[in-house]
Design a protein around this motif. Structure first.
Motif, mmCIF file in Angstrom:
data_model
loop_
_atom_site.group_PDB
_atom_site.id
_atom_site.type_symbol
_atom_site.label_atom_id
_atom_site.label_comp_id
_atom_site.label_asym_id
_atom_site.label_seq_id
_atom_site.Cartn_x
_atom_site.Cartn_y
_atom_site.Cartn_z
ATOM 1 N N GLY A 204 68.835 5.985 43.129
ATOM 2 C CA GLY A 204 68.341 4.820 43.872
ATOM 3 C C GLY A 204 69.447 3.801 44.107
ATOM 4 N N ALA A 205 70.287 3.602 43.080
ATOM 5 C CA ALA A 205 71.371 2.626 43.200
ATOM 6 C C ALA A 205 72.349 3.053 44.286
ATOM 7 C CB ALA A 205 72.089 2.492 41.859
ATOM 8 N N ALA A 206 72.641 4.356 44.331
ATOM 9 C CA ALA A 206 73.588 4.871 45.338
ATOM 10 C C ALA A 206 73.018 4.663 46.745
ATOM 11 C CB ALA A 206 73.877 6.345 45.072
ATOM 12 N N ILE A 207 71.742 4.976 46.910
ATOM 13 C CA ILE A 207 71.123 4.810 48.233
ATOM 14 C C ILE A 207 71.129 3.332 48.644
ATOM 15 C CG2 ILE A 207 68.947 5.028 49.541
ATOM 16 C CD1 ILE A 207 68.298 7.472 47.838
ATOM 17 N N ASN A 208 70.811 2.461 47.721
ATOM 18 C CA ASN A 208 70.775 1.033 48.051
ATOM 19 C C ASN A 208 72.150 0.473 48.387
ATOM 20 O OD1 ASN A 208 68.177 0.333 48.114
ATOM 21 N ND2 ASN A 208 68.095 -0.633 46.108
ATOM 22 N N GLY B 221 66.673 -4.726 33.621
ATOM 23 C CA GLY B 221 67.192 -6.089 33.694
ATOM 24 C C GLY B 221 68.145 -6.274 34.858
ATOM 25 N N TYR B 222 69.012 -5.287 35.064
ATOM 26 C CA TYR B 222 69.982 -5.397 36.159
ATOM 27 C C TYR B 222 69.250 -5.552 37.482
ATOM 28 C CZ TYR B 222 74.035 -4.635 39.105
ATOM 29 O OH TYR B 222 75.036 -4.807 40.046
ATOM 30 N N ASP B 223 68.220 -4.770 37.651
ATOM 31 C CA ASP B 223 67.495 -4.848 38.915
ATOM 32 C C ASP B 223 66.810 -6.201 39.098
ATOM 33 O OD1 ASP B 223 66.457 -3.296 41.335
ATOM 34 O OD2 ASP B 223 64.771 -4.434 40.542
ATOM 35 N N ILE B 224 66.192 -6.684 38.024
ATOM 36 C CA ILE B 224 65.507 -7.982 38.112
ATOM 37 C C ILE B 224 66.504 -9.072 38.524
ATOM 38 C CG2 ILE B 224 64.380 -9.790 36.741
ATOM 39 C CD1 ILE B 224 63.303 -7.452 34.955
ATOM 40 N N LEU C 42 76.454 -1.445 42.300
ATOM 41 C CA LEU C 42 76.928 -1.459 40.910
ATOM 42 C C LEU C 42 75.832 -1.146 39.900
ATOM 43 C CD1 LEU C 42 79.503 -4.400 40.842
ATOM 44 C CD2 LEU C 42 79.936 -1.980 40.372
ATOM 45 N N ALA C 43 74.601 -1.062 40.368
ATOM 46 C CA ALA C 43 73.504 -0.667 39.470
ATOM 47 C C ALA C 43 73.772 0.730 38.898
ATOM 48 C CB ALA C 43 72.179 -0.688 40.220
ATOM 49 N N ILE C 44 74.697 1.447 39.546
ATOM 50 C CA ILE C 44 75.089 2.771 39.041
ATOM 51 C C ILE C 44 75.662 2.648 37.617
ATOM 52 C CG2 ILE C 44 76.875 4.541 39.345
ATOM 53 C CD1 ILE C 44 76.415 4.359 42.324
ATOM 54 N N VAL C 45 76.404 1.563 37.376
ATOM 55 C CA VAL C 45 77.090 1.450 36.076
ATOM 56 C C VAL C 45 76.104 1.413 34.895
ATOM 57 C CG1 VAL C 45 78.724 0.071 34.716
ATOM 58 C CG2 VAL C 45 79.073 0.362 37.188
ATOM 59 N N ALA D 42 67.937 1.511 23.121
ATOM 60 C CA ALA D 42 67.507 0.230 23.695
ATOM 61 C C ALA D 42 68.291 -0.112 24.955
ATOM 62 C CB ALA D 42 67.663 -0.874 22.654
ATOM 63 N N SER D 43 69.500 0.466 25.075
ATOM 64 C CA SER D 43 70.314 0.145 26.253
ATOM 65 C C SER D 43 69.641 0.604 27.546
ATOM 66 C CB SER D 43 71.720 0.743 26.125
ATOM 67 O OG SER D 43 71.663 2.133 26.335
ATOM 68 N N SER D 44 68.579 1.390 27.433
ATOM 69 C CA SER D 44 67.813 1.759 28.635
ATOM 70 C C SER D 44 67.261 0.513 29.321
ATOM 71 C CB SER D 44 66.604 2.611 28.282
ATOM 72 O OG SER D 44 66.974 3.696 27.546
ATOM 73 N N GLY D 45 67.112 -0.556 28.558
ATOM 74 C CA GLY D 45 66.613 -1.800 29.149
ATOM 75 C C GLY D 45 67.564 -2.365 30.204
ATOM 76 N N LEU D 46 68.851 -1.962 30.111
ATOM 77 C CA LEU D 46 69.864 -2.480 31.041
ATOM 78 C C LEU D 46 69.477 -2.312 32.501
ATOM 79 C CD1 LEU D 46 73.291 -1.179 29.660
ATOM 80 C CD2 LEU D 46 72.515 -3.557 29.795
#
Ligand SMILES: OC[C@H]1O[C@](O)(CO)[C@@H](O)[C@@H]1O
Length: 502
Positions: A123-127, A39-42, A205-208, A32-36
């Protein structure tokens, strides 16, 4: 798994699968942690798009307009370019979710979660390192692919792994982690908002969460259904034994999965063709209607733009972010309520109660805004009334949190027979993304023109979806996936479509 509602030994439904073991709980929490990441992006995109240095670097026109436009509070952030930054992710997600259905069949649910995590990470790294708008959009497309994959595979994973009697509770875990992602992102935005390169930190930080969920997914085994489907019987037996408990005889459940899988293979038809057969019309209608309606509750508008919204109704930029955090926490707590009762009171009960609650709040928000800021939105709202709007939005978020939030992932993942489940889930995720895209692309313009009546628009939709649930959604609580066809056979309307199973 969120919620403390589990009974250690839940009994049996359908002959097997009522037991909750530590192994199934841990496995499902990890999955379920895949939801992270979603949510983080939203949460992040809503906050970053109000950060001045970010706007200055990428969208200077929006800043200029915000400085000039003091006349109408509803129109300040109305910029198509800004909204296309947010919504580019949804178009990519839509494409990815459609590809994902074939991939989850061929490679298994778990591997698609890993793939989604890795793509999101890139994607997080590029952003985080973006030097221009093109990099920003490229990053968002990668993030979109990431969530397209994980949103497709994870709900199916949870529904297939969970003991049938507690499937609802386990499945709410996905939305719970989406909620954790949203709140974490809001807190991070609050911390980074004052830094010059705060937006880089927020995006990077979306990498985390991506690392957390990818590593997690690497540690769990695939679902027994998926393993059987891919001919890995020994592994399926092992996976079942682990999640159902070592002293449980899993042969009956395994035999049922093999039977279903063989029947699916014998039909030898493309799932995308099969799903359009008349007998699957009820399933297909739900897979489209449920995510479509979920977005028409207006939740994303509030989640994406909560900071913008609060700022434009008179909160300062700090308090706007705090308001968004409060809203997120309320949502999170209410998902736990859903976890606790979804398998006792059923899906329909939650949909109806949550729907009524959201409807009342939306109407009340519209009335308060109309009364305080004037019909054209030019008068300033007082602090007191701004707080009232926040309270109403919190009550709204709670209603969403125990109904349309988690249940929109649950229903599409549990109603389909195995052979077309991934296809059904893909369609559902694609509809979710497409609706989110259209709504987020049009919301600020709508807010600018309809003003407070925007909230009445969503209230109207909530009335429609609640009536739909009352008449057309059968109760699925406690029914094993393999026997799900019975709910359609018994339904007053849908029974004319399905073929009665011998
Ligand atoms: O928690 C709110 C979030 O949940 C979702 O509806 C997904 O179920 C998102 O679209 C929304 O932003």
């Amino acid at each position: 798994m969120p919620g403390g509602s589990f009974v250690p030994n839940g009994g049996n439904v359908g002959g097997y699968g009522g037991r909750i073991t530590a192994s199934v709980v841990i496995t499902c929490i990890v999955a379920a942690s895949s939801g992270l990441i979603f949510g983080y992006d939203i949460g992040i995109s809503g906050g970053v798009t109000t950060m001045k240095p970010f706007l200055h670097k990428f969208f200077p026109a929006v800043l200029r307009k915000a400085a000039e436009a003091k006349t109408n509070m509803y129109c300040v952030y109305n910029s198509q370019v800004l909204t296309s930054f947010t919504s580019s992710l949804y178009i990519a997600g839509l494409a990815a979710s459609l590809v994902a259905s074939r991939l989850t069949v061929a490679l298994g649910r778990r591997n698609i979660m890993v793939l989604g995590g890795c793509t999101f990470l890139a994607g997080a790294a590029i952003n985080g390192g973006a030097a221009n708008v093109a990099m920003l959009i490229l990053g968002r497309i990668m993030l979109g692919f990431g969530v397209g994959f994980t949103n497709q595979a994870t709900p199916i994973y949870l529904s297939e792994m969970a003991p049938p009697k507690w499937r609802g509770a386990f499945n709410t875990g996905f939305q719970f982690f989406i909620g954790i992602g949203v709140v974490t992102a809001n807190c991070i935005n609050y911390g980074t908002a004052k830094l010059t390169y705060g937006w880089r930190l927020s995006l990077g930080l979306a990498i985390v969460p991506a690392v957390i969920m990818t590593l997690g997914a690497l540690l769990i085994s695939d679902t027994p259904s998926s393993l059987v489907e891919r001919g890995k019987l020994a592994q399926a037996r092992q996976s079942l034994g682990k999640v159902r408990g070592i002293d449980t005889n899993v042969e009956a459940e395994l035999a049922e999965l093999v039977k279903v899988s063989e029947a699916a293979k014998a039909a030898n038809q493309e799932p995308i063709v099969t799903i359009f057969e008349r007998q699957y019309r009820p399933h297909l209608v739900m897979a489209i209607a449920i995510p479509f309606f979920q977005q028409l509750t207006g939740i994303n508008i509030i989640a994406f733009y909560a900071p913008v919204l609060f700022q434009s109704v008179g909160f300062g930029s700090d308090s706007a972010l705090i308001a968004a955090i409060i809203l997120g926490l309320v949502n999170l707590a209410s998902i736990l309520v859903s976890t606790a009762v979804v398998d006792r009171c059923g899906r329909r009960f939650l949909f109806i109660v949550g729907g009524a609650q959201m409807l009342i709040c939306q109407v009340a928000v519209a009335c308060v805004l109309a009364a305080t800021t004037g019909v054209s939105g030019t008068k300033n709202i007082s602090k007191g009334y701004a707080i009232l709007v926040l309270l109403l939005m919190c009550t709204y978020a709670a209603g969403f949190g125990w109904s349309w939030g988690p249940l929109s992932w649950l229903i599409p993942s549990e109603i389909f027979p195995m052979k077309i489940r991934p296809t059904g889930q893909s369609i559902s995720v694609a509809v979710n993304f497409a609706t989110t895209f259209v709504l987020s692309q049009t919301f600020l313009t709508m807010l600018c023109h309809f003003k407070f009546a925007t909230f009445l628009f969503y209230a109207g939709w909530i009335a429609v979806m609640s009536i739909f649930v009352v008449f057309f959604l059968p109760e699925t609580k406690g029914v094993p996936l393999e026997s799900m066809y019975t709910v359609w056979e018994k339904h007053w309307y849908w029974r004319r479509f399905v073929k009665v199973q011998p």
